[in-house]
Design a protein around this motif. Structure first.
Motif, PDB file in Angstrom:
ATOM      1  N   UNK A 122       0.814  -1.214   0.000  1.00 17.49           N
ATOM      2  CA  UNK A 122       0.000   0.000   0.000  1.00 17.49           C
ATOM      3  C   UNK A 122       0.847   1.262   0.000  1.00 17.49           C
ATOM      4  N   UNK A 123       1.935   1.241   0.783  1.00 13.40           N
ATOM      5  CA  UNK A 123       2.709   2.476   0.968  1.00 13.40           C
ATOM      6  C   UNK A 123       3.962   2.551   0.112  1.00 13.40           C
ATOM      7  N   UNK A 124       4.301   1.461  -0.605  1.00 10.84           N
ATOM      8  CA  UNK A 124       5.593   1.452  -1.287  1.00 10.84           C
ATOM      9  C   UNK A 124       5.688   2.528  -2.369  1.00 10.84           C
ATOM     10  N   UNK A 125       4.558   2.855  -3.023  1.00  7.55           N
ATOM     11  CA  UNK A 125       4.587   3.893  -4.052  1.00  7.55           C
ATOM     12  C   UNK A 125       4.655   5.297  -3.462  1.00  7.55           C
ATOM     13  N   UNK A 126       4.320   5.390  -2.158  1.00  6.18           N
ATOM     14  CA  UNK A 126       4.326   6.698  -1.498  1.00  6.18           C
ATOM     15  C   UNK A 126       5.643   6.972  -0.771  1.00  6.18           C
ATOM     16  N   UNK A 127       6.448   5.939  -0.610  1.00  3.28           N
ATOM     17  CA  UNK A 127       7.720   6.106   0.089  1.00  3.28           C
ATOM     18  C   UNK A 127       8.772   6.679  -0.854  1.00  3.28           C
ATOM     19  N   UNK A 128       9.622   7.498  -0.308  1.00  9.69           N
ATOM     20  CA  UNK A 128      10.702   8.072  -1.104  1.00  9.69           C
ATOM     21  C   UNK A 128      11.845   7.070  -1.217  1.00  9.69           C
TER      22      UNK A 128
END
Length: 275
Positions: A122-128
Motif C-alpha cells: 500500500x505504501x511502497x509507491x508513497x515512500x521516497x
C-alpha cells in the motif's frame, strides 16, 4: 474435483507470482488455509504440508518466470546470487522452526505477515527512494527500452542480512520472498522495477530448491497434490511473465493488497479465537 481446484490455484499463484515478482506462495498458502478451514477441503493438509507444497511449487514458478525474464535481459545474475547466498541459510532455519508450529500459531503469525505485506504494498509507491544504500555500496547500471540508464546497488553486508530474513520467512511460511525483497530492491537499492521482478524470481528459483530439499527431508511435501498443482503453476508463471511486459500491474497490486489484508485479518482472528 480436488485436483482440478489445486491446478486452478496453481495457475493463479503462478500468474500473480510471476507478474508482480512475489513467487506465488503468498497466494497459495492463504488460499489453501481458507479453503481448508471454510469448506473443509484438504483435511490432510496441516500448515507444515501446505508450506512444503508451496515451496516445491515455487521451484517451477521461479524456473518458468526466470527463463522468460532472461530472454528480455531483466535478470541481474550477480545480485541474484548474492541474495541467494543470504536467503538460503534463512530458509533452512525457517523450515526447522516451522515444524514446531501448531495451526493456531501458524495462522496468527502468518496473518501478521500478510497484513504487513499488504501495508508494504500500500505504501511502497508513497515512500521516497533512499539514496544511502547505493552511495555506500557496489553499483551496477541498466539501460531500459527508453534509453534511460538506471544506477542501482547495495552494501553487501546489508543485502545478506536482509535476504536472510527473507529466506527465514520463506522457509517458515512457504512464501517466495519476492513480496518483501522487491519493494526493498526498488526503494532501497534503486533497482528498475522490471529488473527487480526478474532478479527476484531468479532468487526465488534458487532459494526454493534449498527450501524444498529441507522440507522434503522433514516429510512436509504431499506429492499427490504437488503433481496436480505444479503444471498449473508453471503455465501460470509463463503467462504472468508475459503479462509483466505488456500490462501496467497497478490494478492487480490494488486487488492483491485487499486480498492480503482480508486473508491476513481472517488468519489472525482464527489464530486468536480458533473459529
Amino acid at each position: 474435483m480436488i485436483y482440478l481446484i489445486m491446478a486452478l490455484i496453481g495457475v493463479a499463484a503462478g500468474t500473480l507470482g510471476a507478474l508482480i515478482g512475489l513467487g506465488g506462495g503468498v497466494i497459495l498458502v492463504p488460499a489453501l488455509l481458507f479453503l481448508g478451514s471454510t469448506f473443509e477441503f484438504f483435511p490432510d493438509l496441516g500448515p507444515q504440508k501446505i508450506v512444503g507444497l508451496s515451496v516445491v511449487m515455487m521451484i517451477f514458478i521461479g524456473l518458468s518466470s526466470t527463463l522468460s525474464y532472461v530472454k528480455v535481459k531483466t535478470v541481474d545474475y550477480r545480485s541474484g546470487f548474492v541474495f541467494f547466498a543470504g536467503s538460503a541459510p534463512g530458509t533452512i532455519v525457517g523450515a526447522f522452526v516451522n515444524k514446531n508450529l501448531d495451526l493456531p500459531s501458524f495462522n496468527l503469525y502468518f496473518g501478521i505477515l500478510l497484513v504487513f505485506l499488504a501495508i508494504l504494498l500500500l505504501v511502497r509507491d508513497k515512500l521516497k527512494k533512499v539514496q544511502w544504500f547505493v552511495k555506500n555500496g557496489r553499483t551496477s547500471t541498466f539501460t531500459d527500452n527508453q534509453g534511460v540508464t538506471h544506477v542501482f546497488g547495495y552494501p553487501l553486508w546489508f543485502a545478506l542480512l536482509l535476504t536472510f530474513f527473507v529466506g527465514f520467512a520463506s522457509g517458515l511460511f512457504g512464501i517466495g520472498g519476492g513480496s518483501i525483497i522487491v519493494p526493498a530492491m526498488i526503494l532501497l537499492f534503486l533497482f528498475p522495477p522490471h529488473v527487480a521482478v526478474g532478479t527476484s524470481m531468479f532468487m526465488v528459483f534458487l532459494t526454493s530448491i534449498v527450501n524444498s530439499i529441507t522440507h522434503i527431508s522433514l516429510g512436509n511435501v504431499p506429492w499427490v497434490y504437488a503433481f496436480a498443482i505444479v503444471p498449473g503453476a508453471y503455465i501460470g508463471a509463463k503467462l504472468g511473465a508475459r503479462l509483466n511486459k505488456q500490462l501496467n500491474s497497478d490494478t492487480l497490486v490494488i486487488i492483491l493488497r485487499l486480498a492480503l489484508l482480508i486473508f491476513g485479518l481472517r488468519s489472525i482472528y482464527q489464530g486468536l479465537f480458533g473459529t
